[in-house]
Design a protein around this motif. Sequence first.
Motif, mmCIF file in Angstrom:
data_model
loop_
_atom_site.group_PDB
_atom_site.id
_atom_site.type_symbol
_atom_site.label_atom_id
_atom_site.label_comp_id
_atom_site.label_asym_id
_atom_site.label_seq_id
_atom_site.Cartn_x
_atom_site.Cartn_y
_atom_site.Cartn_z
ATOM 1 N N ARG A 53 -3.284 7.434 -6.497
ATOM 2 C CA ARG A 53 -4.129 6.405 -5.887
ATOM 3 C C ARG A 53 -4.362 6.685 -4.410
ATOM 4 N NH1 ARG A 53 -1.607 0.781 -8.334
ATOM 5 N NH2 ARG A 53 -1.988 1.236 -10.557
ATOM 6 N N ILE A 111 0.836 -1.203 0.000
ATOM 7 C CA ILE A 111 0.000 0.000 0.000
ATOM 8 C C ILE A 111 0.870 1.251 0.000
ATOM 9 C CG2 ILE A 111 -1.754 1.265 1.305
ATOM 10 C CD1 ILE A 111 -2.816 -1.380 2.298
ATOM 11 N N ASP A 136 -6.004 -1.443 -7.132
ATOM 12 C CA ASP A 136 -4.840 -2.140 -7.687
ATOM 13 C C ASP A 136 -5.113 -3.629 -7.619
ATOM 14 O OD1 ASP A 136 -2.492 -2.942 -8.658
ATOM 15 O OD2 ASP A 136 -1.229 -1.953 -7.174
ATOM 16 N N TYR A 159 1.963 2.572 -3.420
ATOM 17 C CA TYR A 159 1.000 3.150 -4.358
ATOM 18 C C TYR A 159 1.474 4.522 -4.817
ATOM 19 C CZ TYR A 159 -2.553 -0.406 -3.403
ATOM 20 O OH TYR A 159 -3.233 -1.582 -3.302
#
Length: 816
Positions: free
Chosen positions: A626, A619, A658, A622
């Motif tokens: 995003r 995460i 994603d 990203y």
Amino acid sequence: MSLLSHLTQHDCFKSINFFQLPSDKYHKSQHFDYSNGVPMMVGNKKPGIGGQPLTGQKVKRKYFLYPISQRSDMPTKAAIDKQIQMDKFHKSQHFDYTNGIPMMVGSIKPGIGGEPLKGQKAKPKQSVYPKAQCNDLPSWVTFNKQALCFDAYFKEIVPYNQNELYRIRKCKIYFYLEDDTIQVVEPKSKNSGMKQGVFIHRQKIPLPPPNTEEFYNIYHFNINQEMELFARKFIITDCDPFTRNFFTKLGVRLNDPVDIPDDPYSKVRQQAEDRITSRRPYERLDTMKQFMDHDRQVLRFYCLWDDSKAMFGDPRELILHYFLADDTIEIHEVYPPNSGRDVLPKFLRRSKLPKNAPTQMRQPGEVTDRTLLNVLTSSNQATHYILDSLKTGAVHEECYKDCDLMLGREVNVWGRKVILTECDDFTKHHYRTKYGIEDFTPVQYKSPPVPKPARLVPPYNGFGSEEDSLSSCQGLLPKPPRKDFCKFMEKDRCGLDSNVMSFNAKMVTTDEVDKERVFVISFFLSDDTISVFEHPRKNSGVIGGKFLQRGRVKKPGQELFKSKLSEYFTPQDLYVGATLTLNNRDFLLVEANEYTLNYMEQHAEEFPKADLGRIFHKIRSYEEGRLSEMRNFLAEKDLTNSGYIGYETLRDKLISLDSELTEHEVLVLCRCFLEQEKPQLEVDLLLAVAQDFLMKKSFQEFLGLSKAFSLQDKKRTNVLSLKEMVTICKSCRLPLPEKLLNTLLDIFAEGDKVDYTAFLAGINWEDNRSTAVTPKDTLQFAVNWRYDEDGIPEKKVNYFSLLRHIFGTEQINPSA
């Protein structure tokens, strides 16, 4: 006039003694008998009839004239009280037979009940100094392995010897503090001719007569004092520092040390030895020191003897052993397999190796350690010799030493040139410490080994398993394939821990009937086997039950007939959202049970899909666009800024951002920050349902239940712990469902304490009748706790905590 006075006036009753009337004894004593054939009176001192004294007869006293209270042999009040309080009355055995003769054998034994007899002294059972000054431990713990040491000597008379009249024998006296035992040890002296060592074994030694019943203790010892041990007199001359310090702490003052007198005979022997002088040159060859310092220390060298110039010769590998104890050398030959040579025990036997060999053979006696000079030789007198200290005419032969052996040097082994190529670790350590050598580069004389060709395995032929077919190619006697027994013992079922991962799966197909079929895929961690079971459904047209028997399943897309072993499904291949191909059918894992999810999270190092660290890293990687999109999405869904968002909403958004995050990773992420709130239930409804249950079961033992609560409440606080409340309700057979009972107790609880008076008042349907309930409300608690569709709580995720763990505290607010 009475009858008795009337009878006494009559003549026939005047001779009667009326004092005999109340008596109950009328026996008559024997006053006359025969003595030596002559009748005579023998009982002039005996009483009359019934034991009454005759006229003029005096009665002798049975006791002493002085009062009883003044007698010394009468027991006192204290002695009587002591006997009353006694609880042991056993008696010691004081008399017995010894060699058939009755005699007293228990003079030191106590009296009745273990009490000491008059004048008897009890022997101490432990040291007179039993406890330490700082603790209450017994002496055998406090003074364990501690002993006092004294220097002493005794004089021994030597009869029938004109050279010595007595001997002075030195000894050590050890006094053990833990049990007051004494040991006497005489140090051994060289060529004494006497048996020395332990003179008196460790034991308690009694005092000399007349105090033989007592033993020596610590207060009997002092310097410059004579002690008698078993009729032998010892004189203490000194002690060690520990003993002196110990006596100082006890407050005992020790005398000054004294000297031990000289032994006359030992003095005469020492003077005789001092007068002896050597009349000839003497040379001492001390080889014992080298032997004692370097015994069993051997230097090892790996050598090469190149004999290729000789006919049928070739390089020969040797091992040279150098013995540091006596500077000798031993050589063994290394025979390679199938060399065709006869195996000999040794190439060179152990001996000193000369440097200039081979040389002319020496005559016997030519090479010696010492040389002699012929002083006198005549026909009348014997021949005399003396040692030659100058070694005139001696033959000096130089031999190899450890300083001559270095890596890369040649050693002359009786005309054969041997090269030292390598040595072991001990040899390196010896040269490093003794000579300071650090370079131990080995001599390369071998060509690098030819790599072994890879063993080609034929492809699988289809008979049996692949592992079984491979074992038949690895040896003439095929062995069954070995299983991982350690893994089986570690991952097998143990109690409630099944070590079985279970997933709910659906078939990936276009058939409408097969789409609705639900399968349970079980993966057994003990042997990596898989089994598939289908839940049967009524009127579905599909027969449920076992779909796939337990066994190892190969991964799809592999060649059947190949040399390498096939790959099988592993635990890492199973996770929520994964697709498995079993029997040419694709299955989608849609759900996992709680045990599987917990197991994967607890063993995150084995399951990458359940590792929170990897998920956070994904995460954080990203793009900024995003991340901004995710913040805006959270701000739109949480208008009140409560910090919570629905699980399904967050799941759909994370998957749409994603495709790298799988379904299982999203599930693990949300489970970590999931908070589920139970719906608030009305208290009146719960009490009404509880009363309805009790009324239908005709439960009326509220008074007995109240007494049980009051009996358990010893402090009279009207509260009990939750565990005690549940135990009492079950023991009184309160007919309420378990979950309903736990919910009611939680309502009336404050922390861990429950107000049992309010609980009894709420469920008492006789005194406090509640409103009637519908069958639907009662059925809700009849078997299991189930919420209706409107009452199912929504799963919410604390995304504030989620963002704090991923980005830090400064990005908790999504609107920032």
